[in-house]
Design an enzyme around this catalytic site. Structure first.
Site, short mmCIF file in Angstrom:
data_model
loop_
_atom_site.label_atom_id
_atom_site.label_comp_id
_atom_site.label_asym_id
_atom_site.label_seq_id
_atom_site.Cartn_x
_atom_site.Cartn_y
_atom_site.Cartn_z
N TYR A 59 -1.62 -11.06 -2.72
CA TYR A 59 -1.97 -9.98 -3.71
C TYR A 59 -3.40 -10.47 -4.24
O TYR A 59 -4.38 -9.74 -4.71
CB TYR A 59 -1.10 -9.76 -4.68
CG TYR A 59 -0.96 -8.71 -5.78
CD1 TYR A 59 -0.92 -7.38 -5.73
CD2 TYR A 59 -1.68 -9.16 -7.21
CE1 TYR A 59 -1.20 -6.57 -6.68
CE2 TYR A 59 -1.84 -8.12 -8.18
CZ TYR A 59 -1.54 -6.80 -7.88
OH TYR A 59 -1.71 -5.86 -8.87
N CYS B 73 -0.83 11.06 1.41
CA CYS B 73 -2.00 10.34 2.23
C CYS B 73 -1.36 8.84 2.24
O CYS B 73 -1.23 8.24 0.87
CB CYS B 73 -3.17 10.61 1.39
SG CYS B 73 -4.15 9.17 1.61
#
Ligand code: NAI
Ligand SMILES: CC/C=C\CC(=O)/C=C/C=C\C=C\C=C\[C@@H](O)[C@@H](O)C/C=C\CCC(=O)O
Length: 253
Positions: A151, A63
């Site tokens: 980030y 996934c």
């Protein structure tokens, strides 16, 4: 929270934190669906766990958490295999300032997607039994970090998102709780800086040297603390080498 017999989904479980979280959940008697974009490594990790903990206790689903249909498929397959879902750990993450859109997509949007699916499957009003969603943030979610702005933004966002879900009365009535684990640098592949990881690898490496690296066992211990304490809906647990584990925003909850 009694973990024996619970069913968990862990994203980004092929290696690093995700692998360690899956392992400790299996050790405690959970059934675990490991999912990851890295199919060969994910299958290898799951194969090892199947041997150690029993074939019936671990499954792997390939996934990419940024692809909504693939993530939905993970939940469908887990429910089909194990009949319920109790714990969802949105752990998959990347650090790439060059491909900053991807960093936001995986760390923030992917975790939001996983949370939304968890709410759908675990809510009592939908026939679920309630449960817990643990989102993996970072110590970069609390302060400006000039060499990894995307980030840090993804982790600031994830903390706000997790806390916002936790104050929903509807979620509470549905037996759901939400928590965010925010470690500082820890020894995984993520901190092997390559070109593009940060805007200044030398600054990142200097900081790493200065603040040190949290041990995987400390990260797992904090993870277990968040799972165990059922009264900690909305908890944001920061983990650093200097200060250890400390709850943030406690008063605001
Ligand atoms: N290692 C560190 O210093 C810290 C890491 N974190 C966070 O912990 C989480 C796990 O990171 P680590 O274990 O350190 O990194 P890692 O690089 O060892 O593991 C990340 C895993 O996520 C998977 N992944 C990446 N993109 C994906 C996607 N689109 N869909 C599904 N899986 C995907 C990777 O294949 C890999 O297995 C991340 O959210 C990271 O931001 C937080 C604080 C510190
Ligand atoms: C690419 C690495 C990815 C992830 C690691 C992670 O999630 C956790 C990082 C933990 C701590 C980050 C702390 C950041 C601190 C900064 O805001 C400043 O306090 C330090 C700034 C500069 C340091 C050195 C310098 O000026 O040269």
């Amino acid at each position: 929270m009694e973990l024996k017999g619970k069913v968990a989904i862990v994203s980004g479980a092929a290696e690093g934190f995700g692998k360690a979280f899956a392992e400790v959940l299996l050790l405690k008697g959970c059934k675990v669906c490991l999912c990851d974009i890295n199919a060969p490594l994910g299958q290898k990790t799951t194969g090892i766990f199947e041997q150690r903990f029993g074939k019936e206790n671990a499954i792997f689903v390939t996934c990419d958490v940024t692809v909504a249909e693939q993530f939905a498929d993970v939940f469908k397959k887990t429910k089909l295999e194990y009949g319920k879902i109790d714990i969802v750990v949105n752990n998959a993450g990347v650090a790439n300032e060059k491909e900053w859109r991807q960093t936001i997509m995986v760390n923030l949007i992917g975790s939001m997607q996983g949370t939304e699916l968890a709410v759908k499957y675990m809510s009592k009003e939908n026939g679920g039994h309630g449960g817990v969603i643990i989102n993996i943030g970072s110590a970069t979610g609390f302060e400006p970090v000039f060499f990894m702005p995307a980030y840090a933004a993804s982790k600031h966002g994830l903390i706000g998102f997790t806390r916002s879900w936790s104050v929903s009365k509807r979620n509470e009535a549905n037996g759901l709780r939400f928590a965010c684990l925010c470690p500082a640098f820890a020894e995984t592949n993520l901190i092997r800086f390559t070109e593009g990881t940060t805007l200044s690898n030398s600054t990142a490496e200097a900081l790493l040297k200065e603040i040190g690296v949290v041990k995987m066992s400390q990260v797992v211990e904090s993870f277990m603390e968040l799972l165990a304490d059922e009264s900690n809906n909305g908890a944001v647990l920061k983990l650093t080498l200097d200060d250890g584990a400390e709850y943030m925003y406690r008063d605001a909850r």
